[in-house]
Design a protein around this motif. Structure first.
Motif, PDB file in Angstrom:
ATOM      1  N   MET A 163       0.850  -0.971  -0.114  1.00 58.86           N
ATOM      2  CA  MET A 163       0.196   0.183  -0.111  1.00 58.86           C
ATOM      3  C   MET A 163       0.878   0.935   0.002  1.00 58.86           C
ATOM      4  SD  MET A 163      -3.237  -0.637  -0.383  1.00 58.86           S
ATOM      5  CE  MET A 163      -4.188   0.802   0.497  1.00 58.86           C
TER       6      MET A 163
ATOM      7  N   LEU B  42       0.338   4.238  -2.134  1.00 62.27           N
ATOM      8  CA  LEU B  42      -0.583   5.328  -2.791  1.00 62.27           C
ATOM      9  C   LEU B  42       0.138   6.501  -1.521  1.00 62.27           C
ATOM     10  CD1 LEU B  42      -3.507   3.737  -0.327  1.00 62.27           C
ATOM     11  CD2 LEU B  42      -2.905   5.245  -2.341  1.00 62.27           C
ATOM     12  N   TYR B  43       1.552   6.738  -1.135  1.00 67.33           N
ATOM     13  CA  TYR B  43       2.341   7.875  -0.455  1.00 67.33           C
ATOM     14  C   TYR B  43       2.477   8.117  -2.323  1.00 67.33           C
ATOM     15  CZ  TYR B  43       2.550   6.373   4.079  1.00 67.33           C
ATOM     16  OH  TYR B  43       2.738   6.677   5.915  1.00 67.33           O
TER      17      TYR B  43
ATOM     18  N   VAL C  73      -0.775   9.507  -3.963  1.00 64.27           N
ATOM     19  CA  VAL C  73      -1.143  11.165  -3.767  1.00 64.27           C
ATOM     20  C   VAL C  73      -0.307  11.702  -3.898  1.00 64.27           C
ATOM     21  CG1 VAL C  73      -1.053  12.521  -1.268  1.00 64.27           C
ATOM     22  CG2 VAL C  73      -2.025   9.815  -1.552  1.00 64.27           C
TER      23      VAL C  73
ATOM     24  N   SER D 218      -1.484  13.069  -7.320  1.00 67.00           N
ATOM     25  CA  SER D 218      -2.302  13.915  -7.351  1.00 67.00           C
ATOM     26  C   SER D 218      -1.987  15.098  -7.281  1.00 67.00           C
ATOM     27  CB  SER D 218      -3.515  13.338  -7.171  1.00 67.00           C
ATOM     28  OG  SER D 218      -3.950  13.365  -5.442  1.00 67.00           O
ATOM     29  N   VAL D 219      -1.859  15.855  -6.061  1.00 66.64           N
ATOM     30  CA  VAL D 219      -1.871  17.070  -5.812  1.00 66.64           C
ATOM     31  C   VAL D 219      -0.702  17.788  -6.145  1.00 66.64           C
ATOM     32  CG1 VAL D 219      -0.010  17.725  -3.246  1.00 66.64           C
ATOM     33  CG2 VAL D 219      -1.741  16.325  -3.390  1.00 66.64           C
TER      34      VAL D 219
ATOM     35  N   ALA E  30      -2.553  18.766  -9.652  1.00 72.00           N
ATOM     36  CA  ALA E  30      -4.100  19.656  -9.253  1.00 72.00           C
ATOM     37  C   ALA E  30      -3.230  20.863  -9.004  1.00 72.00           C
ATOM     38  CB  ALA E  30      -4.864  18.950  -8.348  1.00 72.00           C
ATOM     39  N   LEU E  31      -1.767  21.591  -8.824  1.00 73.90           N
ATOM     40  CA  LEU E  31      -1.206  22.369  -8.825  1.00 73.90           C
ATOM     41  C   LEU E  31      -1.275  22.596 -10.049  1.00 73.90           C
ATOM     42  CD1 LEU E  31       0.970  21.411  -6.358  1.00 73.90           C
ATOM     43  CD2 LEU E  31      -0.541  23.259  -6.047  1.00 73.90           C
TER      44      LEU E  31
ATOM     45  N   LEU F  90      -3.929  24.078 -11.548  1.00 75.70           N
ATOM     46  CA  LEU F  90      -4.584  25.727 -10.182  1.00 75.70           C
ATOM     47  C   LEU F  90      -3.519  26.294 -11.177  1.00 75.70           C
ATOM     48  CD1 LEU F  90      -5.343  27.663  -8.592  1.00 75.70           C
ATOM     49  CD2 LEU F  90      -3.371  26.189  -6.852  1.00 75.70           C
TER      50      LEU F  90
ATOM     51  N   PHE G 197      -4.675  27.511 -14.320  1.00 77.71           N
ATOM     52  CA  PHE G 197      -5.922  29.245 -14.559  1.00 77.71           C
ATOM     53  C   PHE G 197      -4.886  29.877 -13.462  1.00 77.71           C
ATOM     54  CE2 PHE G 197      -9.056  30.824 -11.764  1.00 77.71           C
ATOM     55  CZ  PHE G 197      -9.566  31.503 -12.465  1.00 77.71           C
ATOM     56  N   ILE G 198      -3.321  30.103 -13.127  1.00 82.13           N
ATOM     57  CA  ILE G 198      -3.490  30.808 -12.523  1.00 82.13           C
ATOM     58  C   ILE G 198      -2.742  32.114 -13.726  1.00 82.13           C
ATOM     59  CG2 ILE G 198      -1.866  32.352 -10.965  1.00 82.13           C
ATOM     60  CD1 ILE G 198      -2.257  30.535  -9.373  1.00 82.13           C
TER      61      ILE G 198
ATOM     62  N   LEU H 274      -5.794  33.346 -16.306  1.00 80.05           N
ATOM     63  CA  LEU H 274      -6.197  34.524 -15.712  1.00 80.05           C
ATOM     64  C   LEU H 274      -5.243  35.897 -15.395  1.00 80.05           C
ATOM     65  CD1 LEU H 274      -8.350  35.615 -13.282  1.00 80.05           C
ATOM     66  CD2 LEU H 274      -7.111  35.438 -11.953  1.00 80.05           C
ATOM     67  N   LYS H 275      -4.023  36.242 -15.287  1.00 79.12           N
ATOM     68  CA  LYS H 275      -2.974  37.169 -15.199  1.00 79.12           C
ATOM     69  C   LYS H 275      -2.420  37.886 -16.415  1.00 79.12           C
ATOM     70  CE  LYS H 275      -1.374  37.156 -10.909  1.00 79.12           C
ATOM     71  NZ  LYS H 275      -0.071  36.763  -9.626  1.00 79.12           N
TER      72      LYS H 275
ATOM     73  N   LYS I 150      -9.860  40.851 -10.038  1.00 83.90           N
ATOM     74  CA  LYS I 150      -8.931  39.863 -10.561  1.00 83.90           C
ATOM     75  C   LYS I 150      -8.033  39.362  -9.187  1.00 83.90           C
ATOM     76  CE  LYS I 150      -6.483  40.100 -15.133  1.00 83.90           C
ATOM     77  NZ  LYS I 150      -5.787  40.503 -15.816  1.00 83.90           N
TER      78      LYS I 150
ATOM     79  N   LEU J  45      -8.432  35.372  -8.647  1.00 84.73           N
ATOM     80  CA  LEU J  45      -7.712  34.611  -7.533  1.00 84.73           C
ATOM     81  C   LEU J  45      -7.533  33.939  -6.065  1.00 84.73           C
ATOM     82  CD1 LEU J  45      -4.129  33.866  -9.497  1.00 84.73           C
ATOM     83  CD2 LEU J  45      -3.653  35.500  -8.012  1.00 84.73           C
TER      84      LEU J  45
ATOM     85  N   PHE K 295      -9.897  25.281  -5.212  1.00 87.13           N
ATOM     86  CA  PHE K 295      -8.544  24.779  -4.705  1.00 87.13           C
ATOM     87  C   PHE K 295      -7.970  23.466  -3.841  1.00 87.13           C
ATOM     88  CE2 PHE K 295      -4.003  23.305  -4.837  1.00 87.13           C
ATOM     89  CZ  PHE K 295      -3.965  22.622  -5.507  1.00 87.13           C
TER      90      PHE K 295
ATOM     91  N   ASN L 117      -9.113  20.019  -1.982  1.00 83.68           N
ATOM     92  CA  ASN L 117      -8.538  19.178  -1.871  1.00 83.68           C
ATOM     93  C   ASN L 117      -8.165  18.321  -0.568  1.00 83.68           C
ATOM     94  OD1 ASN L 117      -6.126  18.069  -4.442  1.00 83.68           O
ATOM     95  ND2 ASN L 117      -7.011  20.297  -4.211  1.00 83.68           N
TER      96      ASN L 117
ATOM     97  N   PHE M 178      -9.149  14.082   1.013  1.00 87.15           N
ATOM     98  CA  PHE M 178      -8.414  13.734   1.887  1.00 87.15           C
ATOM     99  C   PHE M 178      -8.697  13.506   3.639  1.00 87.15           C
ATOM    100  CE2 PHE M 178      -4.257  16.747  -0.754  1.00 87.15           C
ATOM    101  CZ  PHE M 178      -4.510  14.547  -1.078  1.00 87.15           C
TER     102      PHE M 178
ATOM    103  N   LEU N  72      -5.789  -0.508   8.303  1.00 89.21           N
ATOM    104  CA  LEU N  72      -4.663  -0.422   6.910  1.00 89.21           C
ATOM    105  C   LEU N  72      -4.417   1.354   6.939  1.00 89.21           C
ATOM    106  CD1 LEU N  72      -3.191  -1.482   4.561  1.00 89.21           C
ATOM    107  CD2 LEU N  72      -5.328  -1.207   3.012  1.00 89.21           C
TER     108      LEU N  72
ATOM    109  N   GLN O   4      -2.639   4.577   9.190  1.00 91.42           N
ATOM    110  CA  GLN O   4      -1.301   4.851   8.170  1.00 91.42           C
ATOM    111  C   GLN O   4      -0.923   5.891   7.783  1.00 91.42           C
ATOM    112  OE1 GLN O   4       1.322   2.700   5.100  1.00 91.42           O
ATOM    113  NE2 GLN O   4      -0.390   0.681   5.838  1.00 91.42           N
ATOM    114  N   PHE O   5      -2.487   5.895   7.028  1.00 90.60           N
ATOM    115  CA  PHE O   5      -2.138   7.174   6.403  1.00 90.60           C
ATOM    116  C   PHE O   5      -2.646   8.781   7.067  1.00 90.60           C
ATOM    117  CE2 PHE O   5      -1.838   3.957   2.913  1.00 90.60           C
ATOM    118  CZ  PHE O   5      -1.313   4.244   2.225  1.00 90.60           C
TER     119      PHE O   5
ATOM    120  N   LEU P   3      -0.495  11.502   7.411  1.00 91.50           N
ATOM    121  CA  LEU P   3       0.106  11.623   6.124  1.00 91.50           C
ATOM    122  C   LEU P   3      -0.892  12.984   5.569  1.00 91.50           C
ATOM    123  CD1 LEU P   3       1.605  12.334   3.182  1.00 91.50           C
ATOM    124  CD2 LEU P   3       0.030  10.586   2.370  1.00 91.50           C
TER     125      LEU P   3
ATOM    126  N   PHE Q 106      -2.481  22.464   3.402  1.00 89.67           N
ATOM    127  CA  PHE Q 106      -3.522  22.910   2.142  1.00 89.67           C
ATOM    128  C   PHE Q 106      -4.171  25.003   3.199  1.00 89.67           C
ATOM    129  CE2 PHE Q 106      -3.640  19.694  -0.357  1.00 89.67           C
ATOM    130  CZ  PHE Q 106      -3.101  19.971  -1.612  1.00 89.67           C
TER     131      PHE Q 106
END
Lengths: 49, 794
Positions: free
Chosen positions: A1, A4-5, A8, A11-12, A15-16, A19, A22-23, A26-27, B172, B176, B183, B187, B191, B202, B205-206, B209, B217
């Motif tokens: 497992m 997963l680290y 994850v 995925s982050v 996503a960044l 983002l 998009f920024i 916009l600018k 603007k 932003l 965003f 996220n 999580f 199981l 353990q996360f 994290l 965030f």
């Protein structure tokens, strides 16, 4: 497992990236005028003279 | 190209779509109403740009007047106007009021076809702006403007540059912040999900994290997105006063600290999901509140009416000079139709000044040499020479804007007044809960209860229900032709208890003005008059021509049009004059001073009088308003309409005439001192001071694109009759906000039940907040629609 680290983190990161995109848009002023481009696209191409 | 003139046919101008009343000009089988429209067509035809006419029928606008652009060669003026310049090229943005259809976009974006030195031109349709970049070599700024004027798109170049005022950088940065908060919220929710459903061995353990990720965030959300709340709370505390942002900032801080504490010591999931969700929703509410109308400016003052530069005379030579560089003693040359920019003394020339901007009086006044001419007067007639005696910023007219008392007009809204009591109540409950658990010597629970109460009793709903309700009302209003500046103004509207009307242009309209003739004209004389008027493109001539509806013309010779005075000509061997007194060969004693006087062969025949019409349904509107408001009429005009007004209003209504702009301002101040909340309805620059001073100033206009003075709302003339309904809906809006506040308190009580026991699990907070928010938003939307329908506005 422990995979997963990694997932994850991926995925982050992804996503960044979105983002950031998009920024950037916009600018860059892509959202300043949302009406005119829709009208502009309907014009005919210039006739060949 | 074959060009010939044809006599009157009932056709429509190919360029501007107006009915052709005078000579019908025909080229390429197309009909035109005037030389202006024809000229534009010829330019476009020569450049192969007739596609302009294929996107819309008659897309053009008739040219009304010609301006002088010598001042655009002045470096100091150019510097003010351009956006960017290097050795090769220049970029400039103009505001062009005539932009109205897709043909306009097509034409203005193909300017390079007319002049290859123009690289590109881009239109922003909603803002009616065009950004042009052009080669410095072979083209000057003046050439660009003249090209635009030639094709019928004259840019509005004013002292208050509309283009630069409209920058949306504030908006603007808010978008932003919303993007980042959204965003992070998404996220964090992701999580937090495992936590909501319970963790298996199981997944455990996360846990740390996910906790650390959630904390990561929360940091940008708290310190970047939520920054404004801390700043605003700090500022209001410094002034010893509590606004709605104070409890909000406290909650954000508590949520963040508790989350950090929980994550660092690994004792639970923390409140990251509530924190990010809260900030996201709050920012959304702020965004809804900030919605603006790009095509309307509410902050115009005298600077929008004044040109950016004026012609000065130096050693007998004309030289353009920027208005803000004018000094006392400068000699100015004012042409027909130009505004006097500063209080001055008349030195030379025949001055007929239209002072309607300053006093509201419609008749032009004659001034003698040495007399003072106030800034804002418009010269009607040949050029005059004047000497400046006061700086433009200190003139009689502009002093309306410089008065200091506008600042006491501090507006208090419902939210801020409730926030104080709300915060006090929350603190009492929080401390009571903490005290109780301390008393039972349970320190952990005491702290848990204290923070939980603050979190749960979030005024988030209060912060959201107001903008959502009021902006829903705004959109109902603008569908009916009433454009309100912002949501705060709607609250002011609801509180109004007195209404002050201007007369000319507000209670009356020039839209469907009636023309009648004081004398009589026989068929022959009619023909003479029509033949003369036919040559003039002045709007009055056209209006009269339309009202006469006569066919058949004589040839005309010795035709002369004197700007600001009138026209004369030899028709069928008879001298015919039409115009104001200044053009007539002798003095007459007309029944009516104003209007177009007709003299044929040195005999006065009568006067065409343009009657201002009262707006339709005015009597019904007034009788409806009389029940709930104190009504006043302040007119800048003479008292000729006193009788008519008496019939419209109840005897206790105050009607005053010959009111100067300062009188109007004073009258509002006096009413406000008696505790009234005053709504002012006006239309011109002469009402500007009163509009600004009033609690809610409405500018009335028949055309939304016309210039209106600074105000809180712009109302279409045709929607004036809905005014009582608009006011009622704004009152209902405040009612909706109060009801939603009650709903929010009910939700808070549920949360508080858990919170004071110190058993608030993050999941309860995370579920409770969105549910209450959704309830409130749907309630306000539905309730607003219900009330709008009840007031016949939907």
């Amino acid at each position: 497992m422990n995979i997963l680290y990694f997932l994850v983190g991926c995925s982050v990161l992804m996503a960044l990236v979105f983002l950031g995109a998009f920024i950037w848009s916009l600018k860059n002023g892509q959202h300043d005028d949302v009406v005119t481009p829709g009208m502009r696209v309907l014009f005919d191409d210039d006739e060949v003279e | 190209m074959i060009e010939h003139h044809k006599i009157l046919s009932a056709s429509i101008c190919y360029h501007c779509g107006e009915e052709i009343t005078g000579i019908d000009r025909v080229i390429d089988d197309k009909h035109f109403c005037c030389a202006g429209c024809q000229g534009v067509y010829q330019i476009l035809a020569a450049n192969n740009m007739c596609a302009y006419y294929s996107y819309n029928d008659a897309p053009g606008k008739r040219l009304s007047h010609t301006s002088h652009f010598e001042y655009l060669d002045e470096p100091s003026v150019i510097k003010q106007l351009i956006d960017y310049q290097d050795e090769k090229s220049t970029i400039v943005t103009f505001y062009i009021p005539a932009i109205h259809c897709s043909s306009c976009i097509w034409l203005l974006e193909h300017l390079y076809k007319i002049n290859p030195a123009i690289f590109s031109s881009r239109i922003d349709f909603l803002k009616k702006q065009v950004t042009i970049s052009f080669k410095n070599q072979g083209l000057s700024l003046r050439n660009v403007v003249e090209t635009l004027v030639e094709i019928g798109y004259e840019p509005a170049i004013n002292l208050q540059d509309v283009v630069k005022e409209n920058s949306n950088s504030v908006n603007k940065s808010l978008i932003l912040k919303i993007a980042i908060a959204g965003f992070c919220m998404g996220n964090v929710m992701l999580f937090s999900f495992p936590e909501y459903f319970g963790l298996s061995g199981l997944e455990r353990q996360f846990q740390s994290l996910f906790g650390w990720l959630n904390l990561a965030f929360s940091i940008p959300v708290t310190f970047y997105c939520g920054r404004d709340y801390f700043v605003s709370a700090w500022n209001s505390l410094k002034h010893k006063h509590v606004n709605l942002d104070t409890p909000l900032a406290l909650i954000i801080a508590v949520l963040f600290l508790r989350t950090t504490y929980a994550v660092v010591f690994n004792i639970g999931p923390g409140f990251a999901d509530t924190l990010t969700g809260l900030v996201f929703l709050l920012l959304m509410g702020k965004w809804v509140k900030q919605r603006t109308y790009h095509h309307i400016s509410f902050d115009r003052d005298y600077r929008s009416y004044f040109p950016i530069a004026i012609t000065t005379l130096q050693d007998g030579k004309e030289k353009p000079k920027a208005i803000n560089e004018l000094t006392i003693g400068d000699r100015l040359w004012i042409r027909n139709g130009e505004l006097v920019p500063a209080d001055s003394i008349l030195m030379k020339g025949d001055a007929w000044l239209d002072m309607s901007f300053v006093t509201g009086e419609t008749e032009p006044q004659q001034k003698v040499l040495g007399e003072i001419i106030y800034a804002g007067g418009k010269q009607m007639g040949e050029g005059i020479e004047i000497e400046v005696v006061k700086n433009p910023s200190q003139s009689y007219l502009t002093s309306l804007w410089n008065k200091a008392h506008y600042t006491d007009n501090f507006k208090h809204n419902f939210n801020d007044s409730v926030a104080k009591y709300f915060s006090i109540a929350v603190f009492i409950i929080a401390f009571a809960a903490m005290g109780y658990w301390f008393f039972n010597s349970n320190t952990t629970k005491a702290w848990a209860a204290f923070t939980a109460v603050i979190i749960v009793a979030c005024p988030c709903v209060l912060a959201l229900s107001t903008p959502f309700t009021l902006s829903a009302i705004l959109s109902v209003f603008d569908r009916r032709g009433f454009y309100v500046k912002n949501t705060d103004a709607v609250e002011e509207l609801a509180k109004c208890s007195a209404i002050v009307f201007d007369k000319t242009g507000t209670l009356t309209t020039t839209e469907n003005a009636k023309i009648h003739f004081t004398g009589t004209l026989d068929q022959e004389e009619k023909k003479l008059v029509v033949s003369l008027l036919n040559h003039s493109s002045h709007p009055l001539s056209r209006q009269i021509l339309k009202s006469l509806s006569f066919n058949g013309f004589y040839a005309i010779s010795k035709y002369k049009e004197i700007p600001g005075k009138g026209i004369k000509g030899l028709v069928n061997n008879q001298m015919v004059y039409a115009g104001n007194q200044a053009i007539l060969p002798f003095d007459i004693k007309p029944i009516q001073q104003s209007g177009v006087h007709i003299v044929i062969n040195s005999a006065y025949k009568g006067t065409f009088v343009i009657e201002q019409q009262w707006r339709e349904g005015l009597d019904k509107l007034i009788s409806k308003l009389e029940d709930s408001f104190r009504l006043t009429v302040l007119s800048g005009d003479t008292n000729k309409d006193h009788e008519a007004l008496k019939k419209l209003f109840l005897p206790n209504a105050v009607v005053k005439f010959k009111q100067s702009p300062h009188d109007k301002l004073e009258a509002i101040l006096i009413q406000q001192k008696t505790g009234e909340k005053v709504m002012m309805l006006g239309d011109g620059l002469n009402d500007a001071g009163a509009l600004k001073q009033s609690n809610f100033g409405i500018a009335i206009t028949d055309n939304i694109n016309n210039f209106t003075p600074g105000c809180d709302g712009i109302l279409k003339g045709s929607s004036l009759n809905d005014l009582p309904n608009f006011h009622q809906l704004s009152k209902d809006g405040l009612k909706i906000i109060k009801i939603s506040f009650a709903i929010a308190i009910a939700y808070n009580c549920i949360g508080l039940y858990f919170a004071v026991q110190g058993t608030l699990y993050p999941l309860v907070a995370a579920v409770l907040m969105p549910i209450s928010t959704i309830t409130i938003i749907s309630f306000t939307t539905i309730a607003t629609r219900f009330f709008a329908r009840k007031n016949h506005l939907l």
